[in-house]
Write an enzyme that holds these catalytic residues in place. Structure first.
Site, PDB file in Angstrom:
ATOM      1  N   ASN A   1      -4.040  -5.201   6.897  1.00  0.00           N
ATOM      2  CA  ASN A   1      -3.336  -3.976   6.502  1.00  0.00           C
ATOM      3  C   ASN A   1      -4.243  -2.734   6.476  1.00  0.00           C
ATOM      4  OD1 ASN A   1      -1.070  -5.738   4.266  1.00  0.00           O
ATOM      5  ND2 ASN A   1      -0.652  -4.943   6.321  1.00  0.00           N
TER       6      ASN A   1
ATOM      7  N   ASP B   1       7.776  -8.057   2.193  1.00  0.00           N
ATOM      8  CA  ASP B   1       7.801  -7.243   3.413  1.00  0.00           C
ATOM      9  C   ASP B   1       9.060  -6.381   3.493  1.00  0.00           C
ATOM     10  OD1 ASP B   1       6.786  -6.281   5.775  1.00  0.00           O
ATOM     11  OD2 ASP B   1       7.443  -7.976   6.980  1.00  0.00           O
TER      12      ASP B   1
HETATM   13  C1  IPE Z   1       2.405  -9.039   5.662  1.00  0.00           C
HETATM   14  O1  IPE Z   1       3.242  -8.011   6.048  1.00  0.00           O
HETATM   15  C2  IPE Z   1       1.456  -8.563   4.607  1.00  0.00           C
HETATM   16  C3  IPE Z   1       2.028  -8.261   3.299  1.00  0.00           C
HETATM   17  C4  IPE Z   1       3.287  -8.343   2.983  1.00  0.00           C
HETATM   18  C5  IPE Z   1       1.089  -7.858   2.286  1.00  0.00           C
HETATM   19  P1  IPE Z   1       2.926  -7.090   7.310  1.00  0.00           P
HETATM   20  O2  IPE Z   1       4.022  -6.105   7.394  1.00  0.00           O
HETATM   21  O3  IPE Z   1       1.545  -6.571   7.238  1.00  0.00           O
HETATM   22  O4  IPE Z   1       2.991  -8.150   8.503  1.00  0.00           O
HETATM   23  P2  IPE Z   1       3.196  -7.922  10.067  1.00  0.00           P
HETATM   24  O5  IPE Z   1       2.189  -6.906  10.512  1.00  0.00           O
HETATM   25  O6  IPE Z   1       4.594  -7.439  10.276  1.00  0.00           O
HETATM   26  O7  IPE Z   1       2.983  -9.265  10.673  1.00  0.00           O
HETATM   27  C1  IPE Z   2       5.090  -4.706   2.984  1.00  0.00           C
HETATM   28  O1  IPE Z   2       5.949  -3.758   3.514  1.00  0.00           O
HETATM   29  C2  IPE Z   2       3.976  -4.097   2.171  1.00  0.00           C
HETATM   30  C3  IPE Z   2       2.638  -4.270   2.757  1.00  0.00           C
HETATM   31  C4  IPE Z   2       2.376  -4.873   3.875  1.00  0.00           C
HETATM   32  C5  IPE Z   2       1.530  -3.692   2.017  1.00  0.00           C
HETATM   33  P1  IPE Z   2       5.646  -3.036   4.871  1.00  0.00           P
HETATM   34  O2  IPE Z   2       4.868  -1.790   4.592  1.00  0.00           O
HETATM   35  O3  IPE Z   2       5.003  -3.953   5.840  1.00  0.00           O
HETATM   36  O4  IPE Z   2       7.094  -2.650   5.363  1.00  0.00           O
HETATM   37  P2  IPE Z   2       7.617  -2.633   6.855  1.00  0.00           P
HETATM   38  O5  IPE Z   2       7.389  -4.005   7.404  1.00  0.00           O
HETATM   39  O6  IPE Z   2       6.823  -1.595   7.567  1.00  0.00           O
HETATM   40  O7  IPE Z   2       9.056  -2.285   6.730  1.00  0.00           O
HETATM   41 MG    MG Z   3       5.756  -5.221   7.253  1.00  0.00          MG
END
Ligand code: IPE
Ligand code: IPE
Ligand code: MG
Length: 236
Positions: free
Chosen positions: A64, A16
């Site tokens: 996602n 993340d």
């Molecule tokens: C969790 O991260 C999913 C992945 C890392 C693939 P998200 O960024 O989607 O989670 P939330 O929405 O902050 O809970």
């Molecule tokens: C994790 O990084 C990747 C996926 C969930 C696919 P994020 O895209 O959630 O990054 P933040 O949380 O917005 O910084």
């Molecule tokens: Mg995220």
């Protein structure tokens, strides 16, 4: 460094912070995902060299899809590139599996995933699970359906459904429960990752690092922290 015998059998990583990493640099979010994919490669190879047995990466969740279409497309594109380069992992004796509902992906992606899974099935090094279109609740629903089919066909009695049987019907039903879950980026939640398998997992949340900045030293720090934990599983 923690000795081999004290390493967790199964580590899960919630990758993340890609978006925030890009934002900090005034880059589009997809550049964060690109940087994150590079780090994923490095950490997977390092973990294999380090002797971890099972490593599960959260790549894309069932939630996602709520993101803007161009961001989702960018992530799928990265996934395609990754699938094309996966030979290097096979050569490292890594066994690769995909966890999630893969039926939503285009046929060529599904075919490629199937090939990679089969071609690496006999590898005896680390098992690398990629959780893609994965949701813990979705996984449990799938397991429930499979069991219901067996009951319907008269091969299984409801009273014979046990925790073990549910576990065996998850996407990777032959793998051990996750021991350690690592999440960088300062979010303190599971976000639907491995919810069945994490019942007694240890958690290491890292505030000070976003996924694209994650290094083997961060993994080592988490393994050291895990080693200090006293796991009791309800006992004393
Ligand atoms: C969790 O991260 C999913 C992945 C890392 C693939 P998200 O960024 O989607 O989670 P939330 O929405 O902050 O809970
Ligand atoms: C994790 O990084 C990747 C996926 C969930 C696919 P994020 O895209 O959630 O990054 P933040 O949380 O917005 O910084
Ligand atoms: Mg995220």
């Amino acid at each position: 460094m923690v000795e081999q015998q004290f390493l967790p059998a199964h580590v899960g990583i919630i990758m993340d912070g890609n978006g925030r990493w890009a934002k900090k640099r005034a880059l589009p979010r997809k550049m964060g995902h690109k940087a994150g994919a590079e780090v994923f490669r490095k950490i997977a190879l390092y973990a294999n060299d380090r002797g971890l047995k099972y490593l599960t990466f959260y790549v894309f969740s069932t939630e996602n899809w709520k993101r803007p279409e161009d961001e989702v497309h960018a992530i799928i594109r990265l996934l395609r590139n990754y699938l094309d380069e996966v030979d290097q992992y096979r050569d490292k004796n890594i066994r690769i599996r995909f966890l999630g509902d893969l039926s939503v992906f285009e046929p060529d992606i599904q075919k490629k995933m199937g090939e990679i899974r089969e071609e690496s099935a006999g590898n005896t090094g680390m098992t690398l699970n990629l959780a893609i279109n994965y949701g813990g609740r979705d996984e449990i629903v799938h397991a429930a359906r499979r069991l219901a089919e067996q009951v319907k066909a008269g091969r299984l009695a409801p009273e014979d459904i046990t925790e073990q049987l549910v576990a065996e019907n998850l996407y990777a039903g032959d793998e051990p429960d996750v021991d350690l879950i690592i999440r960088p980026s300062g979010e303190y939640r599971l976000s639907n990752f491995l919810i069945w398998q994490s019942a007694y997992a240890e958690y290491v949340f890292m505030d000070e690092v976003l996924w694209p900045d994650f290094t083997p030293a961060h993994l080592e720090a988490a393994l050291t922290e895990y080693h200090k934990r006293d796991r009791r599983f309800g006992g004393i």
